[in-house]
Design an enzyme around this catalytic site. Sequence first.
Site, PDB file in Angstrom:
ATOM      1  N   LYS A  74       0.968  -1.210  -0.107  1.00 24.30           N
ATOM      2  CA  LYS A  74      -0.143   0.038  -0.172  1.00 24.30           C
ATOM      3  C   LYS A  74       0.959   1.335  -0.052  1.00 24.30           C
ATOM      4  CE  LYS A  74      -3.837   1.897   2.638  1.00 24.30           C
ATOM      5  NZ  LYS A  74      -4.770   1.689   3.500  1.00 24.30           N
ATOM      6  N   SER A 149      -9.814   1.749   2.732  1.00 25.23           N
ATOM      7  CA  SER A 149      -8.952   2.681   1.798  1.00 25.23           C
ATOM      8  C   SER A 149      -7.864   2.047   1.136  1.00 25.23           C
ATOM      9  CB  SER A 149      -8.229   3.539   3.047  1.00 25.23           C
ATOM     10  OG  SER A 149      -7.467   2.844   3.841  1.00 25.23           O
ATOM     11  N   SER A 173     -10.163  -0.919   6.747  1.00 24.07           N
ATOM     12  CA  SER A 173      -9.646  -0.780   5.306  1.00 24.07           C
ATOM     13  C   SER A 173      -9.026  -2.068   4.640  1.00 24.07           C
ATOM     14  CB  SER A 173      -8.509   0.314   5.581  1.00 24.07           C
ATOM     15  OG  SER A 173      -9.152   1.341   5.314  1.00 24.07           O
TER      16      SER A 173
END
Length: 471
Positions: A74, A149, A173
């Site tokens: 990420k 997210s 997330s």
Amino acid sequence: VIANRLHDVQDALRAGETTCVKLVEEALARAEASDLNAFVELFPESAMAQAQAVDAKLANGTAGLLAGMVMSIKDNLVYAGHQSSASSNILKDFTSPYSATAVQRLIDADAIIIGRSGCDEFAMGSSNETSAHGPVKNPVDPTKTPGGSSGGPASAVGAGIVQASLGTDTGGSIRQPAAFCGIYGTKPTYGRVSRYGAIAYASSFDQIGPFARSLDDLALVTQVISGADAHDSTCSELEVPDMRAGEAPERMTLGYYPEVVEHDALSPALRDAWAAYKTTLTDAGHELRPLAMPHLDALVPIYYILTTAEASSNLSRYDGMRYGHRAEGDLPLEDLYKQSRSEGFGTEVKRRIMLGTFVLSAGYFDAYYTKAQKARRVVRDQTLADLSQVDAIIGPTTPHVAFDLGKEYSDPTTLYLEDIFTVQAPIAGIPAMSFPAGTDDNGMPFGWQIMSNRFDEPKMFAIARALEALS
Ligand code: GLN
């Protein structure tokens, strides 16, 4: 497309049917050909160098546990010599001088990182649409969100571009995007994985965790990134167990919250699927035990008061001086801060900084922040009491399947309600995971969530394995 289990990839490597170099070339080609926007940037040079090094280790028998695992991380995890931006303009062009502990442990175990995957700005969002790099698409249906997210890492794994990826989970997330993309994702116990090198959003909630295409890989990556770290004093000293060697009782007692499975927000498709699943579970001899969740409607407010408070503090370092984008021109100091932050942050991040600053302000501190802290303790105690009488708590990960990209929200709190089932685990600090549960009539995936006792990940994975064997 990539194999679902690293085990099979390693068999192929050992049999000489492929090499790490080939695996990386193929993954990079898939990433280039994809239009899901799952990557902010590919790292072909360092990935190829790593691949060559791991091939050499395979040849001389010194390869690590994750040899041959092609991964992405990420965009809020730092990797030495590479850029990380938290998908924000304020960190555009930031190159990290060091690696996050979790990232370093992947590399030490011979995983190969091929790039960074986009996310909601500073991990704030549920649809990946607050990213400065544009929305990511769902690999099952590109008109839908992959969730957020950690949308990029989830999409990259769901599309089979990479075998596994790392995300972060503050309020869901990892688990929500895993459910939306039809894959596995886990948020480990708070303190299981070092947060060193994870760009902070809300430090008492944030945890790094993996996405994978199989339970086996999920457990394996969790194991590799776990364990004490001198760089993070909130990281537990507990020994890391074999994450794949946990055991589940033959007849399990599984807790669930009627308030959750009967919630208005739950879509009819998920309601029906849950009813059918409950029957499957009881038919298989497991006990489904209803637990009371009197605080369900308080969970999202607790989460947003505390996380915005922590975010407003964590994000104060991006001032154009110490970190981040600096506005042009000869501005007086105050104006330079204001201008730099105004230009660098997106709308959702600004909203949360303002909210957090407000709940921490002298006049309102007790009414909001202190009260939310007390409520957090009540929820935590209740959750742990619930867990003490069952093997795990189970339910839908999300209220519905992935929604359309580009939906307009007149009220941002509509999107905050997406997190209603996922915020309990980080409020309580317990581990939780999502595994694929099926698809609706349109083929869109959804997931079941398992919540477990603190530091009980091996049992949580074992329960998931037992449940998976049922369907
Ligand atoms: N959707 C939640 C939020 O917007 C969760 C985000 C996260 O876990 N990082 O805060």
